[in-house]
Motif scaffolding. Structure first.
Motif, short mmCIF file in Angstrom:
data_model
loop_
_atom_site.label_atom_id
_atom_site.label_comp_id
_atom_site.label_asym_id
_atom_site.label_seq_id
_atom_site.Cartn_x
_atom_site.Cartn_y
_atom_site.Cartn_z
N PRO A 71 -5.32 109.37 -81.44
CA PRO A 71 -3.76 109.29 -80.78
C PRO A 71 -2.56 108.39 -81.68
O PRO A 71 -2.07 108.15 -82.04
N ALA A 72 -2.87 106.92 -82.12
CA ALA A 72 -2.16 106.08 -83.25
C ALA A 72 -1.40 106.33 -84.83
O ALA A 72 -0.35 105.81 -84.44
N LEU A 73 -2.50 106.79 -84.89
CA LEU A 73 -1.91 107.11 -86.32
C LEU A 73 -1.55 108.70 -86.30
O LEU A 73 -0.72 108.41 -88.14
N LEU A 74 -2.03 109.61 -86.20
CA LEU A 74 -1.31 110.89 -86.29
C LEU A 74 -0.07 111.09 -86.70
O LEU A 74 0.59 111.81 -86.90
N PRO A 75 0.47 110.33 -85.19
CA PRO A 75 1.69 111.15 -85.33
C PRO A 75 2.64 110.54 -86.43
O PRO A 75 3.58 110.74 -87.58
N ALA A 119 4.96 110.61 -91.46
CA ALA A 119 5.34 110.44 -93.09
C ALA A 119 5.31 111.33 -94.42
O ALA A 119 6.10 111.16 -95.23
N GLU A 120 4.31 112.27 -94.09
CA GLU A 120 4.13 113.23 -95.25
C GLU A 120 5.67 114.23 -95.03
O GLU A 120 6.09 114.73 -96.31
N MET A 121 6.13 114.10 -93.86
CA MET A 121 7.34 115.57 -93.86
C MET A 121 8.14 114.34 -94.31
O MET A 121 9.30 115.06 -95.06
N MET A 122 8.47 113.15 -94.02
CA MET A 122 9.46 112.53 -94.43
C MET A 122 10.00 112.04 -96.02
O MET A 122 10.42 111.97 -97.39
N SER A 157 -2.99 117.07 -94.31
CA SER A 157 -3.41 116.15 -95.06
C SER A 157 -3.48 115.13 -93.52
O SER A 157 -4.73 114.63 -94.18
N ALA A 158 -3.07 114.68 -92.91
CA ALA A 158 -2.74 113.96 -91.96
C ALA A 158 -4.96 113.80 -91.27
O ALA A 158 -4.56 113.06 -90.97
N VAL A 159 -4.79 115.22 -91.05
CA VAL A 159 -6.13 114.98 -90.30
C VAL A 159 -7.18 114.98 -90.99
O VAL A 159 -8.26 113.95 -90.88
N GLN A 160 -7.27 115.24 -92.45
CA GLN A 160 -8.12 114.85 -93.05
C GLN A 160 -7.99 113.52 -93.55
O GLN A 160 -9.87 113.13 -93.58
#
Length: 413
Positions: free
Chosen positions: A50-54, A59-62, A219-222
């Protein structure tokens, strides 16, 4: 030819033997393996995920929206002279400092894949952007382990000051390597150039908003699944080698070295645990008896947090393996980071000693305690001062470039 062949065979035999030994331990002690694996899973699911997923998704969207290119142009005058990395490295530095490990390594690898940095610049960048997050230092260590929020300022000051110092020293890494984007003729205001670079990057990316969000989440979940696997693996490995007593000779050796330095041998277990995993090492350091002065406990925590632990080292090595960025410079930089953090902790501890309040903090109020702490407010004030200094630096550089002296090449001779 024979020696390299024998060395390669020995490496294969050693790695295979190690894997076979771990498999035997898992078979002999299945109950201990399951319990330690569940402990690692709990840490990952309750804290890390929960801390890193957002942060990972954002970051990927930016990066897809061209924010990296915007900061690359805007912060080029600051990052090049100090750290010998392009301005895009400021994006990695900012996100890495806020979210903590292993965000710096992930974003550095992404910049290298997009050819925004060279291999040498990537090695410099990952060396000082792979840091612990402020929530871990203030919340988990200072409040959760030591039950004294005032210690967070000491740990954070030493950790981030040593990180920036490592970044400055790493500018001398591969001194003859050319920069990724040599400076050319640049016209117009720097802010306008940054906006144009961001717009061009977004157009070149070409993904729609829906595609970008979907791919960012995937990508974030992987990546977080990969991190979770490393956390569980090292949780099992650390517990099993401790359970069967393999680490006892190492503890005796570390204790002997500590006695040579006139330090308590009680710090041997926390140091050894911190070499594998920083959370466990920090927790054991806080639990050491009162016979060990607080300054040495904090110095030990500063070292293991700066070192990052083998668990995070494995995560970083996995993330940069997709690129040509080498792991060994990162390994040496983290040793240097740990040593500098310990030294700075000892040096600044007397300055903060009068402000330390030995008051237990209610763990249920951990978030509010950290956010509304006067020390946290001081840290935000320092960040504002740095931002104002950067704005002043940009304005000075802009005015200097527009002076007639710089436009007339005859006056330079």
């Amino acid at each position: 030819m024979i020696r390299p062949f024998l060395r390669s065979q020995f490496k294969t035999l050693a790695l295979a033997s190690f894997a076979f030994f771990i498999a035997i331990l898992l078979v002999l002690y299945p109950e201990q393996a399951v319990k330690s694996s569940l402990r690692g899973l709990t840490i990952w699911w309750d804290v890390v995920f929960p801390a890193l997923l957002p942060f990972f998704i954002t970051a990927e969207m930016m990066m897809g929206f061209g924010v990296v290119h915007f900061l690359g142009v805007l912060l080029e005058p600051l990052m090049r002279p100090i750290f010998r990395v392009p301005g895009a490295g400021a994006f990695v530095m900012a996100v890495g400092l806020i979210s903590g490990n292993p965000m710096g390594a992930k974003l550095t690898a992404r910049l290298r894949e997009q050819d925004l940095i060279s291999r040498e610049e990537g090695e410099r960048l990952v060396a000082f952007t792979s840091t612990a997050g402020p929530l871990f230092l203030f919340g988990a260590v200072a409040v959760g382990f030591f039950e004294n929020e005032s210690l967070g300022m000491i740990l954070a000051t030493a950790h981030y000051a040593s990180a920036f110092l490592v970044g400055f020293l790493m500018r001398f890494h591969e001194p003859k390597a050319p920069p990724s984007n040599p400076k050319g003729k640049k016209t117009g205001l720097i802010f306008i150039r940054a906006l144009r670079a961001m717009h061009r990057a977004r157009i070149q990316d070409g993904r729609t908003l829906g595609q970008l969000i979907g791919q960012s989440v995937t990508s974030a979940v992987q990546t977080l699944l990969l991190i979770g696997g490393f956390i569980m693996m090292f949780s099992v490995l650390t517990h099993l080698i401790n359970y069967v007593g393999i680490t006892r000779p190492l503890v005796y050796g570390i204790s002997w070295l500590l006695h040579l330095c006139s330090l308590s041998g009680d710090l041997a277990n926390p140091i050894l645990a911190g070499l594998f995993e920083i959370t466990l090492g920090s927790q054991l350091a806080s639990a050491v008896g009162p016979t060990v002065p607080l300054i040495y406990k904090l110095a030990m925590v500063g070292f293991v947090v700066g070192w990052n632990g083998l668990s995070i080292h494995a995560q970083v090595a996995s993330m940069i393996s997709r690129t040509d960025i080498r792991y060994f410079p990162y390994f040496l930089a983290k040793i240097l980071h740990g040593v500098l953090a310990a030294v700075i902790t000892v040096a600044i501890f007397p300055l903060f000693r009068p402000r330390l309040d030995v008051v237990a903090v209610n763990s249920s109020l951990l978030g509010e305690s950290v956010i509304h702490s006067p020390l946290w407010q001081t840290l935000k004030g320092i960040s504002i001062i740095i931002a104002l200094f950067w704005v002043f630096f940009l304005l000075f550089a802009e005015i200097k470039d527009r002076l007639p002296y710089n436009k007339n090449p005859l006056k330079r001779q």
